[in-house]
Design a protein around this motif. Structure first.
Motif, mmCIF file in Angstrom:
data_model
loop_
_atom_site.group_PDB
_atom_site.id
_atom_site.type_symbol
_atom_site.label_atom_id
_atom_site.label_comp_id
_atom_site.label_asym_id
_atom_site.label_seq_id
_atom_site.Cartn_x
_atom_site.Cartn_y
_atom_site.Cartn_z
ATOM 1 N N TYR A 61 0.818 -1.232 0.000
ATOM 2 C CA TYR A 61 0.000 0.000 0.000
ATOM 3 C C TYR A 61 0.849 1.279 0.000
ATOM 4 C CZ TYR A 61 -3.605 -3.432 0.764
ATOM 5 O OH TYR A 61 -4.417 -4.517 0.603
ATOM 6 N N PRO A 62 1.918 1.346 0.805
ATOM 7 C CA PRO A 62 2.779 2.532 0.711
ATOM 8 C C PRO A 62 3.377 2.689 -0.697
ATOM 9 C CG PRO A 62 3.308 1.280 2.687
ATOM 10 C CD PRO A 62 2.353 0.449 1.901
ATOM 11 N N MET A 63 3.637 1.534 -1.346
ATOM 12 C CA MET A 63 4.188 1.596 -2.706
ATOM 13 C C MET A 63 3.207 2.289 -3.656
ATOM 14 S SD MET A 63 5.115 -1.582 -5.258
ATOM 15 C CE MET A 63 3.419 -2.084 -5.534
ATOM 16 N N TYR A 64 1.908 1.939 -3.555
ATOM 17 C CA TYR A 64 0.909 2.567 -4.433
ATOM 18 C C TYR A 64 0.886 4.079 -4.230
ATOM 19 C CZ TYR A 64 -0.961 -2.218 -4.922
ATOM 20 O OH TYR A 64 -1.104 -3.558 -5.152
ATOM 21 N N ALA A 65 0.928 4.495 -2.957
ATOM 22 C CA ALA A 65 0.873 5.932 -2.650
ATOM 23 C C ALA A 65 2.101 6.651 -3.222
ATOM 24 C CB ALA A 65 0.797 6.142 -1.136
ATOM 25 N N THR A 66 3.266 5.992 -3.127
ATOM 26 C CA THR A 66 4.498 6.612 -3.624
ATOM 27 C C THR A 66 4.468 6.734 -5.145
ATOM 28 O OG1 THR A 66 5.643 5.548 -1.794
ATOM 29 C CG2 THR A 66 7.016 6.525 -3.465
ATOM 30 N N ILE A 67 3.953 5.698 -5.811
ATOM 31 C CA ILE A 67 3.876 5.748 -7.285
ATOM 32 C C ILE A 67 2.987 6.917 -7.723
ATOM 33 C CG2 ILE A 67 3.013 4.537 -9.337
ATOM 34 C CD1 ILE A 67 3.987 1.904 -7.963
ATOM 35 N N LEU A 68 1.829 7.071 -7.060
ATOM 36 C CA LEU A 68 0.931 8.189 -7.401
ATOM 37 C C LEU A 68 1.661 9.529 -7.212
ATOM 38 C CD1 LEU A 68 -1.950 9.314 -8.080
ATOM 39 C CD2 LEU A 68 -2.314 9.412 -5.608
ATOM 40 N N ALA A 69 2.361 9.649 -6.066
ATOM 41 C CA ALA A 69 3.077 10.904 -5.767
ATOM 42 C C ALA A 69 4.132 11.207 -6.835
ATOM 43 C CB ALA A 69 3.732 10.812 -4.396
ATOM 44 N N ASN A 70 4.806 10.146 -7.319
ATOM 45 C CA ASN A 70 5.833 10.353 -8.352
ATOM 46 C C ASN A 70 5.248 10.882 -9.637
ATOM 47 O OD1 ASN A 70 7.778 9.420 -6.732
ATOM 48 N ND2 ASN A 70 7.707 7.329 -7.467
ATOM 49 N N VAL A 71 4.112 10.301 -10.025
ATOM 50 C CA VAL A 71 3.463 10.738 -11.276
ATOM 51 C C VAL A 71 3.081 12.218 -11.157
ATOM 52 C CG1 VAL A 71 1.453 10.415 -12.773
ATOM 53 C CG2 VAL A 71 2.656 8.416 -11.850
ATOM 54 N N VAL A 72 2.460 12.575 -10.015
ATOM 55 C CA VAL A 72 2.061 13.974 -9.785
ATOM 56 C C VAL A 72 3.295 14.886 -9.843
ATOM 57 C CG1 VAL A 72 1.151 15.592 -8.046
ATOM 58 C CG2 VAL A 72 0.009 13.400 -8.428
ATOM 59 N N ASN A 73 4.366 14.461 -9.182
ATOM 60 C CA ASN A 73 5.583 15.278 -9.115
ATOM 61 C C ASN A 73 6.188 15.515 -10.489
ATOM 62 O OD1 ASN A 73 7.748 16.692 -8.082
ATOM 63 N ND2 ASN A 73 8.837 14.896 -7.384
ATOM 64 N N ILE A 74 6.285 14.444 -11.285
ATOM 65 C CA ILE A 74 6.931 14.579 -12.595
ATOM 66 C C ILE A 74 6.105 15.467 -13.525
ATOM 67 C CG2 ILE A 74 7.574 13.271 -14.671
ATOM 68 C CD1 ILE A 74 8.605 11.086 -12.679
ATOM 69 N N VAL A 75 4.776 15.301 -13.476
ATOM 70 C CA VAL A 75 3.901 16.135 -14.323
ATOM 71 C C VAL A 75 4.043 17.614 -13.926
ATOM 72 C CG1 VAL A 75 1.495 16.673 -14.886
ATOM 73 C CG2 VAL A 75 2.253 14.288 -14.840
ATOM 74 N N LEU A 76 3.964 17.884 -12.606
ATOM 75 C CA LEU A 76 4.077 19.277 -12.143
ATOM 76 C C LEU A 76 5.465 19.851 -12.453
ATOM 77 C CD1 LEU A 76 2.194 19.206 -8.708
ATOM 78 C CD2 LEU A 76 1.445 20.295 -10.814
ATOM 79 N N ASN A 77 6.507 19.024 -12.304
ATOM 80 C CA ASN A 77 7.865 19.481 -12.657
ATOM 81 C C ASN A 77 7.923 19.940 -14.101
ATOM 82 O OD1 ASN A 77 9.059 19.042 -10.255
ATOM 83 N ND2 ASN A 77 10.298 17.314 -10.869
#
Length: 454
Positions: free
Chosen positions: A159-175
């Motif tokens: 479950y922490p892995m799923y949350a981290t993957i979502l956060a990465n996608v958001v971060n890269i798009v915003l970057n």
């Protein structure tokens, strides 16, 4: 003989791989940040490195402290005691939130230090606004850690892995949108990278809480907290385990941070090369970190069951798996050391050709040392995980201090600033410290488990 260890590989990896992917997620965000920022120039890359050096120190304290939750939950789970598991999460969450806010405040107070650290002035000017925003993102990050460590204590590492993957996608798009000003967004340079990090970390903590709440087996643990009823006994137990764990992580991260600062004294190109080698090494280190969590969970469970012979066998199977894996990474670093650095810089940039070429040559030299340092780094982090599972944290804290600060750092300083080895000398010091740590921690684990078996 080997079979008694190798037969555990599959289950060990099943426990570890979601943790590894989650941790790699954090590194991948840094990798994406570095690659995008590297397109702006070497001064910008050095500024992110300098800003993050402060963040990494604070993060090490927060993440190290939160690891206290995992062995307590794993032991409660092994003994089938749900109330203790919930109590460890509630008290851990309170402590992690307070710690996140305190670390944010401390970083703001430490900001003026940058001007007196002998760093390139253009790098400091760029780093300050970046640091303000990323420092605040520590609050949601450390709250997320409390949920993550709790989930791992119940052997639910995905479950922490799923949350981290979502956060990465958001971060890269915003970057992408905010660093370069794509699709009509404002062009904000490295401040855009900081906004991406901040937003993604708030989303990460909200998503893991939602995930755990929506699963029946977690629902009772993560809802109905009575924060008015705080028990000193539980707080003390978490602090007694968490504070030494935080110091262990701090001693290790601080020596890497010192390497960033020492490289800054050698100039912006040395600092950029150091950042590339550090970013690549941190990605392979996450495999060791993930296996260290698996060691902590399995040792914690066996401690709850009081089966010490099995505890030793399971821990040693994880040590062996880590050793084999790190040898593979060492080989990759040796073979790819000239190619990897070219991923970080625009090789066709005619204006900065001389700088970029120097950074690539320096980084290749550092990766030669990093190849060997993988092995020591992986071993020391899994043995540390096993010792945390045993709830043995005080002596390992002294061991890490001696290894990094009495052995490793003096070598970094002397070889880096007072010999022709320069950057390579700094990394030889890091390698020496990690190797000393791995050997001493293993001796400690060996002594304790033999004593428990009697």
């Amino acid at each position: 003989m080997f079979q008694q260890y190798t037969k555990e590989f599959r289950y060990n990896f099943k426990l570890a791989y979601p943790v590894i992917l989650g941790m790699l997620g954090h590194s991948f965000v840094a990798f994406a940040d570095n690659i995008m920022v590297g397109q702006l120039g070497t001064a910008e890359l050095a500024a992110v490195s300098l800003g993050n050096s402060f963040i990494f120190i604070a993060m090490s304290l927060g993440i190290g402290f939160s690891t206290a939750i995992t062995p307590l939950v794993a032991e409660a789970d092994g003994a089938k005691n749900k109330a203790d598991g919930k109590s460890a999460l509630k008290h851990g969450l309170v402590l992690c939130t307070l710690l996140g806010l305190s670390l944010f405040g401390i970083i703001l107070l430490c900001k003026p230090l940058m001007y007196s650290m002998d760093q390139p002035p253009e790098v400091v000017e760029l780093a300050i606004p970046y640091l303000n925003l990323v420092a605040f993102s520590l609050v949601p990050l450390i709250m997320f850690q409390a949920f993550k460590q709790f989930s791992e204590g119940l052997s639910q590492t995905k479950y922490p892995m799923y949350a981290t993957i979502l956060a990465n996608v958001v971060n890269i798009v915003l970057n992408y949108l905010l660093i370069f000003g794509s699709f009509g967004f404002p062009k904000m340079g490295i401040v855009g990278a900081a906004i991406g990090t901040l937003a993604s970390r708030f989303i990460m903590v909200a998503f893991i809480w939602y995930l755990l709440r929506s699963k029946k087996k977690f629902y009772d643990y993560v809802t109905g907290f009575n924060f008015r009823k705080i028990e000193n006994k539980v707080m003390r137990k978490i602090i007694n385990l968490g504070f030494p764990s935080a110091l262990q992580m701090f001693f290790e991260v601080a020596i890497f941070t010192a390497a960033i600062w020492l490289s800054g004294v050698l100039g912006k190109n040395a600092q950029a090369a150091n950042q590339i080698a550090l970013n690549l090494s941190s990605m392979t280190f996450m495999f060791g970190m993930g296996l260290g969590v698996a060691a902590m969970i399995r040792v914690g469970n066996q401690k709850g069951l009081k089966n010490f012979k099995e505890l030793r066998r399971l821990a040693q199977s994880i040590f062996l798996l880590t050793l084999l894996l790190e040898i593979v990474f060492a080989t990759l670093f040796l073979l790819g050391r000239h190619w990897f650095p070219t991923l970080y810089l625009d090789v066709d940039d005619v204006m900065n050709m001389a700088d970029n070429t120097e950074v690539i040559v320096l980084a290749a030299q550092l990766l030669l040392v990093a190849a060997f340092f993988q092995i020591s780094d992986g071993i020391q982090v899994v043995v540390l995980g096993a010792l945390r599972g045993l709830q043995d944290v005080k002596i390992p804290t002294f061991i890490t201090f001696i290894a990094y600060w009495l052995i490793g750092f003096p070598i970094c300083y002397y070889l880096g600033l007072h010999t022709d080895l320069k950057s390579t000398g700094i990394w030889i010091g890091l390698l020496t410290g990690l190797t000393a740590s791995a050997i001493m921690l293993y001796i400690r684990f060996n002594y304790l488990t033999k004593k428990l078996i009697g």
